[in-house]
Design a protein around this motif. Structure first.
Motif, PDB file in Angstrom:
ATOM      1  N   GLY A  69      46.163   5.240  80.638  1.00 54.47           N
ATOM      2  CA  GLY A  69      46.411   6.329  81.763  1.00 54.47           C
ATOM      3  C   GLY A  69      45.287   6.315  82.649  1.00 54.47           C
ATOM      4  O   GLY A  69      44.168   6.232  82.302  1.00 54.47           O
ATOM      5  N   GLY A  70      45.864   6.775  83.977  1.00 57.52           N
ATOM      6  CA  GLY A  70      44.838   6.481  85.004  1.00 57.52           C
ATOM      7  C   GLY A  70      44.680   8.111  85.706  1.00 57.52           C
ATOM      8  O   GLY A  70      45.140   8.976  85.237  1.00 57.52           O
ATOM      9  N   PRO A  71      44.225   8.399  86.968  1.00 55.90           N
ATOM     10  CA  PRO A  71      44.170   9.365  87.699  1.00 55.90           C
ATOM     11  C   PRO A  71      45.522  10.155  87.792  1.00 55.90           C
ATOM     12  O   PRO A  71      45.579  11.266  87.485  1.00 55.90           O
ATOM     13  CB  PRO A  71      43.506   8.766  89.028  1.00 55.90           C
ATOM     14  N   HIS A  72      46.599   9.427  87.974  1.00 55.22           N
ATOM     15  CA  HIS A  72      47.719  10.133  88.282  1.00 55.22           C
ATOM     16  C   HIS A  72      48.337  10.867  86.973  1.00 55.22           C
ATOM     17  O   HIS A  72      48.715  12.022  86.884  1.00 55.22           O
ATOM     18  CB  HIS A  72      49.051   9.284  88.834  1.00 55.22           C
ATOM     19  N   CYS A  73      47.876   9.997  85.875  1.00 51.99           N
ATOM     20  CA  CYS A  73      48.437  10.485  84.391  1.00 51.99           C
ATOM     21  C   CYS A  73      47.727  11.634  83.889  1.00 51.99           C
ATOM     22  O   CYS A  73      48.007  12.492  83.316  1.00 51.99           O
ATOM     23  CB  CYS A  73      48.121   9.415  83.289  1.00 51.99           C
ATOM     24  N   MET A  74      46.293  11.872  84.367  1.00 52.98           N
ATOM     25  CA  MET A  74      45.533  13.118  84.111  1.00 52.98           C
ATOM     26  C   MET A  74      45.685  14.098  84.823  1.00 52.98           C
ATOM     27  O   MET A  74      44.939  15.265  84.667  1.00 52.98           O
ATOM     28  CB  MET A  74      44.026  12.361  84.354  1.00 52.98           C
ATOM     29  N   THR A  75      46.871  14.345  86.003  1.00 49.08           N
ATOM     30  CA  THR A  75      46.856  15.390  87.032  1.00 49.08           C
ATOM     31  C   THR A  75      48.334  15.788  86.597  1.00 49.08           C
ATOM     32  O   THR A  75      49.275  15.148  87.132  1.00 49.08           O
ATOM     33  CB  THR A  75      46.522  14.592  88.098  1.00 49.08           C
ATOM     34  N   PHE A  76      48.365  17.251  86.467  1.00 47.39           N
ATOM     35  CA  PHE A  76      49.629  17.768  86.462  1.00 47.39           C
ATOM     36  C   PHE A  76      49.718  18.656  87.776  1.00 47.39           C
ATOM     37  O   PHE A  76      48.782  19.718  87.552  1.00 47.39           O
ATOM     38  CB  PHE A  76      49.915  18.701  85.332  1.00 47.39           C
ATOM     39  N   PRO A  77      50.346  18.580  88.731  1.00 48.92           N
ATOM     40  CA  PRO A  77      50.081  19.372  90.191  1.00 48.92           C
ATOM     41  C   PRO A  77      50.806  20.583  89.687  1.00 48.92           C
ATOM     42  O   PRO A  77      52.098  20.723  89.097  1.00 48.92           O
ATOM     43  CB  PRO A  77      51.126  18.727  90.962  1.00 48.92           C
ATOM     44  N   LEU A  78      50.076  21.763  90.069  1.00 47.23           N
ATOM     45  CA  LEU A  78      50.735  23.249  89.717  1.00 47.23           C
ATOM     46  C   LEU A  78      50.980  23.986  91.234  1.00 47.23           C
ATOM     47  O   LEU A  78      51.913  24.745  91.273  1.00 47.23           O
ATOM     48  CB  LEU A  78      49.584  24.029  89.320  1.00 47.23           C
ATOM     49  N   SER A  79      50.541  23.494  92.322  1.00 51.65           N
ATOM     50  CA  SER A  79      50.625  23.903  93.671  1.00 51.65           C
ATOM     51  C   SER A  79      50.395  22.627  94.608  1.00 51.65           C
ATOM     52  O   SER A  79      49.340  22.263  94.752  1.00 51.65           O
ATOM     53  CB  SER A  79      49.717  24.933  94.091  1.00 51.65           C
ATOM     54  N   ARG A  80      51.649  22.473  95.355  1.00 45.70           N
ATOM     55  CA  ARG A  80      51.494  21.497  96.345  1.00 45.70           C
ATOM     56  C   ARG A  80      52.382  21.823  97.440  1.00 45.70           C
ATOM     57  O   ARG A  80      53.475  21.857  97.279  1.00 45.70           O
ATOM     58  CB  ARG A  80      51.744  19.894  95.829  1.00 45.70           C
ATOM     59  N   LEU A  81      51.974  21.929  98.661  1.00 50.54           N
ATOM     60  CA  LEU A  81      52.736  22.340  99.820  1.00 50.54           C
ATOM     61  C   LEU A  81      52.675  21.284 100.868  1.00 50.54           C
ATOM     62  O   LEU A  81      52.034  20.380 101.021  1.00 50.54           O
ATOM     63  CB  LEU A  81      51.927  23.691 100.352  1.00 50.54           C
TER      64      LEU A  81
END
Length: 281
Positions: free
Chosen positions: A269-281
């Motif tokens: 896994g890379g940067p995308h895999c390590m990131t769960f967005p909680l707030s994105r506007l």
């Protein structure tokens, strides 16, 4: 007014959920990790790489919330995979691999703590967040690759129908593991993609929506060429090794934040895999 959590896949990222790679191992549950299972991973290097990713977020105004690492669930570093976040709340997925089963309850409890409502759940089918992306504010694409299946997608589709979302299935070869190894939206109308690994029906949808692609080769798929993390306003976190894509993004006016991540990648896994967005506007 109801709180909005995540509106799309490329708007301004405000808050993410992550987990340190303290106990990560190259468990042979994907094509990449199988190559490294007998070598072992350097924890000190992985921790350094992860700190640099966290710093990149914080330097760009993104709040980072952490789930505690645990030796029983080393793959929790790939926080993306437990589900997906939309405007109304989050979708709780269901893991295929037993080594990841314990993550589900931990992440569900964390989302309760963060007061983010569960609006859909896979109880019988399979769904992992690496297969999940917005195409626009009302269209969701979910890969059927190795870890998500039609039953899981149908459960999600039924639960989200009342919110007006259209859910598109994207079948790919199992060797690609998740959709985000072959496709990643980096701006409203731009994605990085391995086009030959995507079905013609999906490519047609992209054309209809006016989404252009920066194309990579199959070799780059397994080097995480698509596994970037958009943070909005034409800013993207990418790998230093991802030279061609980074240059193409810069030609299009993007600020590319390059990170020298190599060790964590060996687990698949890379940067995308390590990131769960909680707030994105």
């Amino acid at each position: 007014m109801k709180k909005v959590f995540v509106k799309n896949s490329s708007g301004v990222l405000k808050k993410v959920l992550m987990c340190r790679p303290t106990f990560l191992k190259a468990v042979p549950i994907n094509e990449i990790a199988r190559k490294w299972q007998d070598v072992g991973l350097d924890v000190e290097i992985m921790e350094k790489e992860h700190r640099e990713l966290v710093k990149a977020f914080e330097d760009n105004g993104v709040e980072v919330v952490m789930v505690e690492a645990d030796s029983r669930r080393g793959n929790s570093v790939f926080s993306r995979d437990f589900g997906g976040c939309i405007r109304e709340g989050y979708i709780l997925g269901r893991f295929k691999e037993p080594v990841r089963f314990l993550e589900r309850d931990v992440y569900e409890e964390k989302m309760k703590e963060l007061n983010i409502p569960k609006v859909a759940e896979c109880k019988n089918g399979l769904f992992e967040g690496g297969d999940f992306t917005f195409l626009d504010n009302d269209t969701l694409a979910i890969g059927i690759v190795e870890r998500s299946n039609e039953e899981g997608i149908e459960e999600i589709r039924k639960s989200l129908s009342k919110y007006g979302y259209k859910v598109i299935e994207v079948p790919c070869d199992k060797k690609y593991l998740h959709l985000d190894l072959c496709f990643n939206l980096v701006d409203e109308k731009l994605a990085v993609a391995y086009r030959d690994g995507l079905p013609e029906t999906f490519l047609k949808v992209l054309d209809e929506k006016g989404i252009a692609t920066i194309s990579i080769t199959e070799e780059c798929v397994f080097k995480h060429g698509c596994n970037l993390q958009s943070i909005g306003d034409k800013r993207v976190i990418s790998l230093k090794s991802n030279g061609y894509v980074n240059e193409e993004l810069r030609k299009r006016g993007f600020k590319v934040i390059e990170l020298d991540i190599t060790e964590i990648l060996k687990a698949g896994g890379g940067p995308h895999c390590m990131t769960f967005p909680l707030s994105r506007l």
